[in-house]
Design an enzyme around this catalytic site. Structure first.
Site: not given
Length: 223
Positions: A51-53
């Protein structure tokens, strides 16, 4: 009382705590780096996570939209600058972009604790998905916290910045679901008729004495 306990009470209107940190762009003195800009300061639970990516990729692709609003971007996770730099390669490859703002290395969690980004009941190691919007006077204007599993809505972050910058310069507030170009709410404190005519030459409509709608000031300008 610990530093973490003290800083968990950060509120809207507080001056954003200053810090010095190593980042993917080198050593950074936060307040000095902010200068006279607005800032979106946001945290990530961990490097090399899915998700952070996607978030960092989208923020990079939207950088020009933030720059139009005189907003700088900076991100943090409890990881090393070396790991951040390696992760950036994956972000650039998978999200078809180039990460173009600093990522803070915070291996010991010092800055995360300073800003109350670690919520022990969620996880006592990783940061939650926190967003701080900071204005040019270094004051915190907005705080949002997402669970680790939910990616942020950057359209909403841009919308809120538009609202705050608009309301800083005009005697209006923005109603629910407002977006650039929509009607605004006249502040209840503005009651003098001459002042109303001067501030709102396009007129207004009164729904209730406390609820008056007016065309957005400066609507002809680019957001």
């Amino acid at each position: 009382m610990t530093n973490q306990t003290q800083q968990l009470s950060l509120q809207i209107g507080d001056v954003a705590p200053d810090f010095v940190a190593q980042t993917t762009d080198g050593l950074l003195y936060f307040h000095q780096w902010l200068g006279n800009s607005w800032c979106v300061f946001f945290s990530h639970p961990k490097d090399f996570t899915p998700v952070c990516t996607t978030e960092l990729g989208l923020a990079s692709r939207l950088k020009s939209q933030f720059e139009k609003r005189k907003v700088k971007l900076i991100a943090l996770s409890v990881g090393s600058v070396v790991d951040h730099s390696e992760w950036t390669k994956d972000i650039n490859e998978t999200q078809h972009t180039s990460v173009n703002f600093p990522l803070i290395g915070d291996e010991n969690g010092q800055i995360a604790n300073l800003y109350g980004m670690i919520h022990p009941k969620a996880n006592d190691t990783f940061t939650v998905r926190t967003v701080f919007i900071i204005d040019p006077s270094k004051k915190i204007r907005l705080m949002m916290t997402y669970p680790a599993s939910t990616g942020r809505n950057f359209t909403e972050i841009l919308r809120v910045i538009d609202s705050m910058q608009l309301t800083d310069n005009h005697s209006v507030a923005t109603p629910a679901d407002w977006k650039w170009g929509d009607e605004c709410v006249i502040l209840p404190s503005v009651t003098d008729q001459n002042t109303l005519k001067k501030l709102f030459p396009n007129g207004y409509r009164q729904i209730k004495p406390y609820l008056r709608m007016t065309p957005q000031p400066g609507v002809g300008q680019e957001s």
